[in-house]
Design a protein around this motif. Structure first.
Motif, mmCIF file in Angstrom:
data_model
loop_
_atom_site.group_PDB
_atom_site.id
_atom_site.type_symbol
_atom_site.label_atom_id
_atom_site.label_comp_id
_atom_site.label_asym_id
_atom_site.label_seq_id
_atom_site.Cartn_x
_atom_site.Cartn_y
_atom_site.Cartn_z
ATOM 1 N N SER A 99 0.854 -1.187 0.000
ATOM 2 C CA SER A 99 0.000 0.000 0.000
ATOM 3 C C SER A 99 0.884 1.228 0.000
ATOM 4 N N ALA A 100 0.585 2.209 -0.844
ATOM 5 C CA ALA A 100 1.342 3.463 -0.821
ATOM 6 C C ALA A 100 0.583 4.497 -0.001
ATOM 7 N N GLY A 101 -0.688 4.675 -0.275
ATOM 8 C CA GLY A 101 -1.456 5.747 0.344
ATOM 9 C C GLY A 101 -2.313 5.334 1.523
ATOM 10 N N GLY A 102 -2.426 4.023 1.775
ATOM 11 C CA GLY A 102 -3.172 3.575 2.956
ATOM 12 C C GLY A 102 -4.467 2.830 2.661
ATOM 13 N N ASN A 103 -4.986 2.928 1.436
ATOM 14 C CA ASN A 103 -6.262 2.245 1.142
ATOM 15 C C ASN A 103 -6.116 0.727 1.258
ATOM 16 N N THR A 104 -5.067 0.193 0.664
ATOM 17 C CA THR A 104 -4.870 -1.265 0.674
ATOM 18 C C THR A 104 -4.461 -1.730 2.070
ATOM 19 N N GLY A 123 -8.334 0.021 -6.057
ATOM 20 C CA GLY A 123 -8.046 0.761 -7.278
ATOM 21 C C GLY A 123 -9.100 1.841 -7.438
ATOM 22 N N GLU A 124 -9.161 2.374 -8.652
ATOM 23 C CA GLU A 124 -10.169 3.396 -8.944
ATOM 24 C C GLU A 124 -10.829 3.045 -10.254
ATOM 25 N N THR A 125 -12.157 3.023 -10.219
ATOM 26 C CA THR A 125 -12.908 2.564 -11.398
ATOM 27 C C THR A 125 -12.795 3.540 -12.567
ATOM 28 N N ASN A 126 -12.275 4.755 -12.345
ATOM 29 C CA ASN A 126 -12.142 5.660 -13.490
ATOM 30 C C ASN A 126 -10.886 5.388 -14.315
ATOM 31 N N TYR A 127 -10.040 4.446 -13.880
ATOM 32 C CA TYR A 127 -8.942 3.986 -14.744
ATOM 33 C C TYR A 127 -9.465 2.891 -15.675
ATOM 34 N N ASN A 128 -8.804 2.721 -16.826
ATOM 35 C CA ASN A 128 -9.263 1.742 -17.815
ATOM 36 C C ASN A 128 -9.301 0.331 -17.259
ATOM 37 N N HIS A 129 -8.270 -0.020 -16.482
ATOM 38 C CA HIS A 129 -8.185 -1.394 -15.986
ATOM 39 C C HIS A 129 -8.275 -1.359 -14.463
ATOM 40 N N PHE A 130 -9.513 -1.419 -13.974
ATOM 41 C CA PHE A 130 -9.764 -1.336 -12.524
ATOM 42 C C PHE A 130 -9.077 -2.511 -11.819
ATOM 43 N N TYR A 188 -2.274 -2.474 -4.432
ATOM 44 C CA TYR A 188 -2.954 -1.453 -5.240
ATOM 45 C C TYR A 188 -2.488 -1.603 -6.684
ATOM 46 N N THR A 189 -3.030 -0.798 -7.568
ATOM 47 C CA THR A 189 -2.676 -0.853 -8.996
ATOM 48 C C THR A 189 -2.051 0.457 -9.409
ATOM 49 N N TRP A 190 -1.083 0.381 -10.281
ATOM 50 C CA TRP A 190 -0.296 1.529 -10.702
ATOM 51 C C TRP A 190 -0.241 1.567 -12.220
ATOM 52 N N GLY A 191 0.286 2.664 -12.759
ATOM 53 C CA GLY A 191 0.484 2.740 -14.213
ATOM 54 C C GLY A 191 -0.838 2.549 -14.923
ATOM 55 N N ASN A 192 -0.833 1.698 -15.928
ATOM 56 C CA ASN A 192 -2.066 1.423 -16.664
ATOM 57 C C ASN A 192 -2.498 -0.011 -16.354
ATOM 58 N N GLY A 193 -3.052 -0.193 -15.174
ATOM 59 C CA GLY A 193 -3.481 -1.529 -14.761
ATOM 60 C C GLY A 193 -2.336 -2.433 -14.354
ATOM 61 N N GLU A 194 -1.227 -1.823 -13.915
ATOM 62 C CA GLU A 194 -0.021 -2.617 -13.649
ATOM 63 C C GLU A 194 0.235 -2.806 -12.152
HETATM 64 C C1 LIG Z 1 -0.356 7.136 -11.200
HETATM 65 C C2 LIG Z 1 -1.490 6.266 -10.731
HETATM 66 C C3 LIG Z 1 -1.938 5.237 -11.543
HETATM 67 C C4 LIG Z 1 -3.016 4.420 -11.159
HETATM 68 N N1 LIG Z 1 -3.468 3.448 -12.016
HETATM 69 C C5 LIG Z 1 -4.549 2.713 -11.663
HETATM 70 C C6 LIG Z 1 -5.076 1.717 -12.543
HETATM 71 O O1 LIG Z 1 -4.582 1.488 -13.638
HETATM 72 N N2 LIG Z 1 -6.154 0.998 -12.130
HETATM 73 C C7 LIG Z 1 -6.761 1.213 -10.913
HETATM 74 O O2 LIG Z 1 -7.740 0.539 -10.610
HETATM 75 N N3 LIG Z 1 -6.288 2.170 -10.066
HETATM 76 C C8 LIG Z 1 -5.197 2.902 -10.400
HETATM 77 N N4 LIG Z 1 -4.725 3.860 -9.544
HETATM 78 C C9 LIG Z 1 -5.451 4.106 -8.277
HETATM 79 C C10 LIG Z 1 -4.839 3.412 -7.062
HETATM 80 O O3 LIG Z 1 -4.634 2.026 -7.283
HETATM 81 C C11 LIG Z 1 -5.823 3.563 -5.874
HETATM 82 O O4 LIG Z 1 -5.884 4.915 -5.489
HETATM 83 C C12 LIG Z 1 -5.463 2.706 -4.696
HETATM 84 O O5 LIG Z 1 -6.551 2.673 -3.780
HETATM 85 C C13 LIG Z 1 -4.209 3.174 -3.965
HETATM 86 O O6 LIG Z 1 -3.968 2.268 -2.914
HETATM 87 P P1 LIG Z 1 -3.078 2.637 -1.653
HETATM 88 O O7 LIG Z 1 -3.767 3.772 -0.912
HETATM 89 O O8 LIG Z 1 -3.067 1.383 -0.854
HETATM 90 O O9 LIG Z 1 -1.731 3.001 -2.163
HETATM 91 C C14 LIG Z 1 -3.647 4.654 -9.908
HETATM 92 C C15 LIG Z 1 -3.184 5.693 -9.080
HETATM 93 C C16 LIG Z 1 -2.130 6.499 -9.480
HETATM 94 C C17 LIG Z 1 -1.683 7.612 -8.581
#
Ligand SMILES: Cc1cc2nc3c(=O)[nH]c(=O)nc-3n(C[C@H](O)[C@H](O)[C@H](O)COP(=O)(O)O)c2cc1C
Length: 139
Positions: free
Chosen positions: A11-16, A88-95, A54-60
């Motif tokens: 987890s980076a921000g605390g959600n996970t 994750g966030e549903t507004n990204y392409n790959h939730f 959590y998910t980063w990049g483009n669904g990575e």
């Molecule tokens: C640069 C960036 C890219 C992300 N890409 C995705 C993504 O592709 N799919 C997704 O579902 N969420 C994506 N997220 C959202 C994070 O996964 C989400 O905020 C998550 O709850 C963060 O977890 P954490 O608080 O445990 O770090 C992205 C967030 C950032 C800042």
């Protein structure tokens, strides 16, 4: 011997982290680890492994989750019960794409029981899904 469960999360921000702690609270005997604190050489001691990311990049996968994934897939985990959760966030392409990556690998390599995807910080309305997730690891 008791049934041993490790919950390993990144987890980076605390959600996970919050989600991992909520799942751990439903599985009182489970051990909770941050991803860089868990030593994969101890994995043979466990009956079940639950991975959260959590998910980063483009669904990575974020880097630490990717390193853990790569080590894990080399291990003999055929009989290990596994589960994957993530936020994750549903507004990204790959939730929760990172959950899907772990799901596909653990489905092929281990006894995958369940996956769970949550929108950012879990809410009370997610609690039923958390309970169902955890219940699969009760023995
Ligand atoms: C640069 C960036 C890219 C992300 N890409 C995705 C993504 O592709 N799919 C997704 O579902 N969420 C994506 N997220 C959202 C994070 O996964 C989400 O905020 C998550 O709850 C963060 O977890 P954490 O608080 O445990 O770090 C992205 C967030 C950032 C800042």
């Amino acid at each position: 011997m008791s049934y041993k469960i490790a919950i390993v999360y990144h987890s980076a921000g605390g959600n996970t982290k919050a989600l991992a702690e909520a799942i751990a609270a439903l599985l009182p005997t489970a051990e909770l680890y941050r991803i860089n604190e868990f030593e994969l050489r101890t994995l043979p001691d466990y009956d079940a492994l639950i991975v959260g990311t959590y998910t980063w990049g483009n669904g990575e996968l974020p880097a630490k989750s990717a390193a853990f994934y790569e080590e894990l897939e080399q291990l003999p985990i055929t009989s290990l019960k596994t589960g994957v959760f993530g936020t994750g966030e549903t507004n990204y392409n790959h939730f929760c794409g990172a959950v899907d990556h772990f799901r596909d690998m653990l489905f092929a390599k281990s006894q995958l029981l369940v996956t769970l995807k949550v929108e950012q910080m879990y809410q009370d309305s997610d609690l039923d899904r958390l309970r169902k997730f955890a219940s699969l690891f009760h023995n």
